[in-house]
Design a protein around this motif. Structure first.
Motif, short mmCIF file in Angstrom:
data_model
loop_
_atom_site.label_atom_id
_atom_site.label_comp_id
_atom_site.label_asym_id
_atom_site.label_seq_id
_atom_site.Cartn_x
_atom_site.Cartn_y
_atom_site.Cartn_z
N ASP A 104 0.82 -1.21 0.00
CA ASP A 104 0.00 0.00 0.00
C ASP A 104 0.85 1.26 0.00
O ASP A 104 0.54 2.23 -0.70
N TYR A 105 1.92 1.24 0.78
CA TYR A 105 2.81 2.40 0.78
C TYR A 105 3.45 2.58 -0.60
O TYR A 105 3.51 3.68 -1.14
N SER A 108 1.39 4.12 -3.34
CA SER A 108 1.02 5.54 -3.17
C SER A 108 2.12 6.50 -3.60
O SER A 108 1.89 7.71 -3.68
N VAL A 113 5.34 13.12 -4.01
CA VAL A 113 4.95 12.78 -2.64
C VAL A 113 6.16 12.82 -1.70
O VAL A 113 7.21 12.25 -2.00
N VAL A 116 3.83 9.78 3.34
CA VAL A 116 2.58 9.01 3.26
C VAL A 116 2.28 8.48 4.66
O VAL A 116 3.17 7.93 5.31
N ILE A 187 0.21 12.38 1.80
CA ILE A 187 -0.91 11.56 1.35
C ILE A 187 -1.37 10.69 2.52
O ILE A 187 -0.54 10.14 3.25
N LEU A 189 -3.36 7.32 3.60
CA LEU A 189 -3.94 6.05 3.16
C LEU A 189 -5.21 5.76 3.96
O LEU A 189 -5.31 6.16 5.13
#
Length: 243
Positions: A104-105, A108, A113, A116, A187, A189
């Protein structure tokens, strides 16, 4: 600017005499869906079986340093400098990643970015970013938890410095808030990335954590009288909890 990164993400862990808890972290790294990461472990010259356990690992991309240090943030700074990825995650020896975390990291990340943050389980609750100003919630107005819950672009340290020895408990707060209040892109999640361990200094020395966070807020220019009132209220709340 860092180039030619070997891995997308580095997981960095500072340890000292962690033989009783580190196996859970190891197993959580082994089951990650995304294997494109390295694990950098900075051991503060442990006297138990921690090093023996770490050196026996052959199925993870692990790098180990073992030498005395000046505390967790000194160890993390060593790990960051040794790491080869563009981004890093901090994980305590008693933390546990869920199998989706690295995936997931990684998904992203794009060129714009800087940070996160993912949802973290702690003491049976889900820790999310707090809605409110940093004057009230400090770094929690931007991130969930520094450990497990925050992916950091390593180049931010070349702009805002490494973790300061002036703050043995709250150096992460000082660094994260400086980055965020100077325009770092964050960002959030909507997935849960892991279980936060509560045996660290910040969890055990709650009064020390309050006073150090107070110092950070003053250094960052937050209203000193409001911060003093908040400090008194926080200490009073923790004293009541000790009864």
């Amino acid at each position: 600017m860092l180039e030619n990164n070997k891995y997308k993400i580095s997981v960095i862990t500072a340890v000292y005499n962690a033989e009783l808890c580190i196996q859970n972290l190891i197993e959580s790294l082994r089951v990650q869906k995304d294997k494109d990461f390295e694990w950098v472990v900075v051991d503060g010259a442990s006297t138990d079986r921690t090093l023996e356990i770490l050196k026996s690992i052959s199925d993870l991309n692990i790098r180990i340093i073992s030498e005395p240090d000046f505390g967790i943030y000194d160890a993390l700074n060593k790990g960051i400098k040794l790491s080869s990825a563009e981004y890093y995650l901090v994980a305590g020896a008693d933390d546990v990643f869920y199998e989706n975390a690295i995936y997931d990291y990684s998904a992203s990340i794009d060129d714009s970015v800087d940070i996160v943050t993912g949802i973290v389980h702690k003491n049976g609750h889900s820790v999310c970013v707090r809605k409110g100003g940093a004057w009230l919630f400090d770094q929690c107005a931007y991130i969930t938890c520094h450990s497990l819950g925050t992916l950091v672009k390593k180049n931010l340290h070349f702009e805002y410095g490494f973790y300061s020895r002036k703050f043995p408990i709250a150096a992460d707060q000082f660094f994260i808030m400086r980055c965020c209040e100077n325009g770092a892109k964050i960002i959030q999640l909507d997935t849960i990335v892991g279980q936060f361990g509560t045996s660290g200094v910040s969890s055990e020395d709650t009064i020390g954590t309050c006073t150090e966070k107070f110092r950070v807020q003053l250094l960052l220019g937050k209203n000193k009288w409001i911060q003093f009132i908040l400090l008194v209220l926080k200490i009073f709340k923790r004293l009541l909890a000790l009864k």
